[in-house]
Design an enzyme around this catalytic site. Structure first.
Site, mmCIF file in Angstrom:
data_model
loop_
_atom_site.group_PDB
_atom_site.id
_atom_site.type_symbol
_atom_site.label_atom_id
_atom_site.label_comp_id
_atom_site.label_asym_id
_atom_site.label_seq_id
_atom_site.Cartn_x
_atom_site.Cartn_y
_atom_site.Cartn_z
ATOM 1 N N ASP A 30 0.850 -1.197 0.000
ATOM 2 C CA ASP A 30 0.000 0.000 0.000
ATOM 3 C C ASP A 30 0.889 1.252 0.000
ATOM 4 O O ASP A 30 1.906 1.311 0.689
ATOM 5 C CB ASP A 30 -0.918 -0.009 1.235
ATOM 6 C CG ASP A 30 -2.074 0.947 1.095
ATOM 7 O OD1 ASP A 30 -3.226 0.498 0.954
ATOM 8 O OD2 ASP A 30 -1.826 2.185 1.130
ATOM 9 N N ILE A 31 0.487 2.256 -0.756
ATOM 10 C CA ILE A 31 1.260 3.493 -0.884
ATOM 11 C C ILE A 31 1.217 4.333 0.401
ATOM 12 O O ILE A 31 2.088 5.168 0.628
ATOM 13 C CB ILE A 31 0.738 4.300 -2.103
ATOM 14 C CG1 ILE A 31 1.808 5.210 -2.664
ATOM 15 C CG2 ILE A 31 -0.532 5.050 -1.788
ATOM 16 C CD1 ILE A 31 1.471 5.776 -4.046
ATOM 17 N N ASN A 87 -12.785 -3.573 2.630
ATOM 18 C CA ASN A 87 -13.718 -2.462 2.743
ATOM 19 C C ASN A 87 -14.659 -2.509 1.540
ATOM 20 O O ASN A 87 -14.200 -2.647 0.399
ATOM 21 C CB ASN A 87 -12.962 -1.133 2.758
ATOM 22 C CG ASN A 87 -12.090 -0.996 3.997
ATOM 23 O OD1 ASN A 87 -12.428 -1.504 5.060
ATOM 24 N ND2 ASN A 87 -10.955 -0.327 3.861
ATOM 25 N N GLY A 93 -16.086 2.156 3.790
ATOM 26 C CA GLY A 93 -14.841 2.919 3.724
ATOM 27 C C GLY A 93 -14.031 2.653 2.466
ATOM 28 O O GLY A 93 -12.844 2.982 2.407
ATOM 29 N N GLN A 94 -14.665 2.071 1.443
ATOM 30 C CA GLN A 94 -13.935 1.781 0.206
ATOM 31 C C GLN A 94 -13.694 3.072 -0.571
ATOM 32 O O GLN A 94 -14.609 3.875 -0.757
ATOM 33 C CB GLN A 94 -14.743 0.789 -0.655
ATOM 34 C CG GLN A 94 -13.989 0.329 -1.896
ATOM 35 C CD GLN A 94 -14.738 -0.754 -2.674
ATOM 36 O OE1 GLN A 94 -15.880 -1.106 -2.347
ATOM 37 N NE2 GLN A 94 -14.100 -1.270 -3.711
ATOM 38 N N HIS A 100 -10.123 -5.200 -3.414
ATOM 39 C CA HIS A 100 -8.794 -5.445 -2.847
ATOM 40 C C HIS A 100 -8.923 -5.935 -1.423
ATOM 41 O O HIS A 100 -9.792 -5.496 -0.667
ATOM 42 C CB HIS A 100 -7.918 -4.187 -2.913
ATOM 43 C CG HIS A 100 -8.589 -2.951 -2.394
ATOM 44 N ND1 HIS A 100 -9.499 -2.235 -3.134
ATOM 45 C CD2 HIS A 100 -8.492 -2.314 -1.210
ATOM 46 C CE1 HIS A 100 -9.928 -1.207 -2.435
ATOM 47 N NE2 HIS A 100 -9.344 -1.231 -1.251
ATOM 48 N N LEU A 101 -8.016 -6.828 -1.088
ATOM 49 C CA LEU A 101 -7.913 -7.365 0.266
ATOM 50 C C LEU A 101 -6.726 -6.664 0.926
ATOM 51 O O LEU A 101 -5.614 -6.691 0.392
ATOM 52 C CB LEU A 101 -7.642 -8.868 0.152
ATOM 53 C CG LEU A 101 -7.398 -9.645 1.438
ATOM 54 C CD1 LEU A 101 -8.691 -9.833 2.207
ATOM 55 C CD2 LEU A 101 -6.797 -11.020 1.111
ATOM 56 N N HIS A 102 -6.975 -6.023 2.073
ATOM 57 C CA HIS A 102 -5.859 -5.424 2.824
ATOM 58 C C HIS A 102 -5.253 -6.494 3.729
ATOM 59 O O HIS A 102 -5.982 -7.142 4.496
ATOM 60 C CB HIS A 102 -6.353 -4.301 3.747
ATOM 61 C CG HIS A 102 -6.879 -3.081 3.062
ATOM 62 N ND1 HIS A 102 -6.157 -1.909 2.934
ATOM 63 C CD2 HIS A 102 -8.086 -2.820 2.492
ATOM 64 C CE1 HIS A 102 -6.882 -0.992 2.325
ATOM 65 N NE2 HIS A 102 -8.061 -1.519 2.053
HETATM 66 P P1 AMP Z 1 -9.855 1.296 0.426
HETATM 67 O O1 AMP Z 1 -10.026 2.536 1.239
HETATM 68 O O2 AMP Z 1 -10.189 0.025 1.119
HETATM 69 O O3 AMP Z 1 -10.528 1.424 -0.925
HETATM 70 O O4 AMP Z 1 -8.281 1.180 0.172
HETATM 71 C C1 AMP Z 1 -7.610 1.753 -0.900
HETATM 72 C C2 AMP Z 1 -6.156 1.647 -0.569
HETATM 73 O O5 AMP Z 1 -5.411 1.860 -1.760
HETATM 74 C C3 AMP Z 1 -5.659 2.689 0.455
HETATM 75 O O6 AMP Z 1 -5.093 2.018 1.577
HETATM 76 C C4 AMP Z 1 -4.621 3.494 -0.343
HETATM 77 O O7 AMP Z 1 -3.532 3.907 0.449
HETATM 78 C C5 AMP Z 1 -4.216 2.504 -1.416
HETATM 79 N N1 AMP Z 1 -3.675 3.081 -2.634
HETATM 80 C C6 AMP Z 1 -4.187 4.123 -3.341
HETATM 81 N N2 AMP Z 1 -3.419 4.367 -4.420
HETATM 82 C C7 AMP Z 1 -2.405 3.459 -4.394
HETATM 83 C C8 AMP Z 1 -1.277 3.197 -5.232
HETATM 84 N N3 AMP Z 1 -1.031 3.925 -6.336
HETATM 85 N N4 AMP Z 1 -0.429 2.212 -4.884
HETATM 86 C C9 AMP Z 1 -0.659 1.474 -3.770
HETATM 87 N N5 AMP Z 1 -1.706 1.659 -2.955
HETATM 88 C C10 AMP Z 1 -2.567 2.645 -3.240
#
Ligand code: AMP
Ligand code: ZN
Length: 114
Positions: A30-31, A87, A93-94, A100-102
Protein backbone atom coordinates in the site's frame (compact mmCIF):
# COMPACT_ATOMS: atom_id res chain seq x y z
CA UNK A 1 -10.98 -1.42 -17.13
CA UNK A 2 -8.88 1.28 -18.77
CA UNK A 3 -9.68 4.00 -16.25
CA UNK A 4 -8.98 2.02 -13.09
CA UNK A 5 -5.88 2.62 -10.94
CA UNK A 6 -5.59 -0.98 -9.75
CA UNK A 7 -6.14 -2.40 -13.26
CA UNK A 8 -3.19 -0.22 -14.31
CA UNK A 9 -1.08 -1.53 -11.43
CA UNK A 10 -1.98 -5.12 -12.41
CA UNK A 11 -1.03 -4.34 -16.02
CA UNK A 12 2.20 -2.65 -14.78
CA UNK A 13 1.42 0.61 -16.54
CA UNK A 14 1.54 2.30 -13.10
CA UNK A 15 4.41 1.23 -10.83
CA UNK A 16 3.89 -0.46 -7.48
CA UNK A 17 5.98 -2.60 -5.16
CA UNK A 18 4.75 -6.01 -6.27
CA UNK A 19 5.19 -8.79 -3.75
CA UNK A 20 3.26 -11.57 -5.52
CA UNK A 21 1.68 -12.21 -8.89
CA UNK A 22 0.06 -15.17 -10.56
CA UNK A 23 -2.54 -15.75 -13.25
CA UNK A 24 -5.45 -14.65 -11.02
CA UNK A 25 -4.15 -12.07 -8.53
CA UNK A 26 -1.48 -9.45 -7.88
CA UNK A 27 -0.24 -8.24 -4.48
CA UNK A 28 1.58 -4.96 -3.86
CA UNK A 29 2.47 -2.77 -0.90
CA UNK A 30 0.00 0.00 0.00
CA UNK A 31 1.26 3.49 -0.88
CA UNK A 32 0.04 4.87 2.47
CA UNK A 33 0.75 2.05 4.95
CA UNK A 34 -1.33 1.91 8.14
CA UNK A 35 0.91 -0.73 9.75
CA UNK A 36 4.50 -1.99 9.34
CA UNK A 37 3.11 -4.49 6.82
CA UNK A 38 0.28 -3.20 4.63
CA UNK A 39 -0.15 -5.07 1.37
CA UNK A 40 -3.10 -5.16 -1.02
CA UNK A 41 -4.14 -8.31 -2.88
CA UNK A 42 -6.30 -7.72 -5.97
CA UNK A 43 -7.83 -9.86 -8.69
CA UNK A 44 -6.40 -9.19 -12.16
CA UNK A 45 -9.99 -9.08 -13.41
CA UNK A 46 -11.76 -5.78 -12.79
CA UNK A 47 -14.34 -6.29 -10.05
CA UNK A 48 -15.59 -3.05 -8.48
CA UNK A 49 -16.27 -4.44 -5.02
CA UNK A 50 -17.07 -7.49 -2.93
CA UNK A 51 -20.78 -6.72 -3.45
CA UNK A 52 -20.49 -7.70 -7.15
CA UNK A 53 -19.35 -11.25 -6.47
CA UNK A 54 -21.40 -14.42 -6.28
CA UNK A 55 -21.00 -18.20 -5.96
CA UNK A 56 -19.19 -18.40 -9.30
CA UNK A 57 -16.38 -16.32 -7.76
CA UNK A 58 -15.81 -18.58 -4.75
CA UNK A 59 -12.55 -19.92 -6.20
CA UNK A 60 -11.18 -16.44 -6.85
CA UNK A 61 -12.13 -15.27 -3.36
CA UNK A 62 -10.54 -18.32 -1.75
CA UNK A 63 -7.38 -17.71 -3.73
CA UNK A 64 -7.33 -14.03 -2.73
CA UNK A 65 -7.48 -15.00 0.96
CA UNK A 66 -4.86 -17.71 0.60
CA UNK A 67 -2.48 -15.32 -1.15
CA UNK A 68 -3.02 -12.91 1.78
CA UNK A 69 -1.98 -15.74 4.07
CA UNK A 70 1.03 -16.58 1.88
CA UNK A 71 2.24 -12.95 1.77
CA UNK A 72 1.84 -12.77 5.58
CA UNK A 73 4.19 -15.76 5.84
CA UNK A 74 6.58 -14.24 3.29
CA UNK A 75 6.70 -11.00 5.32
CA UNK A 76 7.22 -12.83 8.61
CA UNK A 77 3.99 -11.76 10.34
CA UNK A 78 1.98 -14.97 10.10
CA UNK A 79 3.03 -16.27 13.48
CA UNK A 80 2.38 -13.03 15.37
CA UNK A 81 -0.97 -12.56 13.68
CA UNK A 82 -2.42 -10.19 11.13
CA UNK A 83 -5.66 -8.78 9.81
CA UNK A 84 -7.33 -9.21 6.43
CA UNK A 85 -9.89 -6.55 5.54
CA UNK A 86 -12.17 -5.92 2.56
CA UNK A 87 -13.72 -2.46 2.74
CA UNK A 88 -16.93 -2.56 0.72
CA UNK A 89 -18.90 0.39 -0.59
CA UNK A 90 -19.32 3.86 0.89
CA UNK A 91 -20.15 2.84 4.45
CA UNK A 92 -17.42 0.21 4.33
CA UNK A 93 -14.84 2.92 3.72
CA UNK A 94 -13.93 1.78 0.21
CA UNK A 95 -12.11 4.48 -1.78
CA UNK A 96 -10.69 2.51 -4.72
CA UNK A 97 -13.41 0.67 -6.65
CA UNK A 98 -11.40 -2.35 -7.73
CA UNK A 99 -11.78 -5.16 -5.20
CA UNK A 100 -8.79 -5.44 -2.85
CA UNK A 101 -7.91 -7.37 0.27
CA UNK A 102 -5.86 -5.42 2.82
CA UNK A 103 -3.21 -7.44 4.67
CA UNK A 104 -2.22 -5.51 7.82
CA UNK A 105 0.26 -6.61 10.44
CA UNK A 106 3.53 -6.13 12.26
CA UNK A 107 1.80 -4.42 15.22
CA UNK A 108 -1.21 -5.22 17.41
CA UNK A 109 -4.47 -4.31 15.68
CA UNK A 110 -7.28 -2.63 17.58
CA UNK A 111 -10.92 -3.65 17.73
CA UNK A 112 -13.42 -2.32 16.88
CA UNK A 113 -11.93 -0.55 13.88
CA UNK A 114 -13.09 3.04 13.26
P1 AMP B 1 -9.86 1.30 0.43
O1 AMP B 1 -10.03 2.54 1.24
O2 AMP B 1 -10.19 0.03 1.12
O3 AMP B 1 -10.53 1.42 -0.93
O4 AMP B 1 -8.28 1.18 0.17
C1 AMP B 1 -7.61 1.75 -0.90
C2 AMP B 1 -6.16 1.65 -0.57
O5 AMP B 1 -5.41 1.86 -1.76
C3 AMP B 1 -5.66 2.69 0.45
O6 AMP B 1 -5.09 2.02 1.58
C4 AMP B 1 -4.62 3.49 -0.34
O7 AMP B 1 -3.53 3.91 0.45
C5 AMP B 1 -4.22 2.50 -1.42
N1 AMP B 1 -3.67 3.08 -2.63
C6 AMP B 1 -4.19 4.12 -3.34
N2 AMP B 1 -3.42 4.37 -4.42
C7 AMP B 1 -2.41 3.46 -4.39
C8 AMP B 1 -1.28 3.20 -5.23
N3 AMP B 1 -1.03 3.93 -6.34
N4 AMP B 1 -0.43 2.21 -4.88
C9 AMP B 1 -0.66 1.47 -3.77
N5 AMP B 1 -1.71 1.66 -2.95
C10 AMP B 1 -2.57 2.65 -3.24
ZN1 ZN C 1 -9.84 -2.25 -12.04
Amino acid sequence: MSDCLFCKIAAKTIPAKLVHEDDQVVAFDDINPQAPVHTLVIPRRHVASMAELNEADAGLLGHLLLVGNQVAKQKGIAEGGYRLVVNTGRNGGQTVFHLHLHLLGGRPMHWPPG
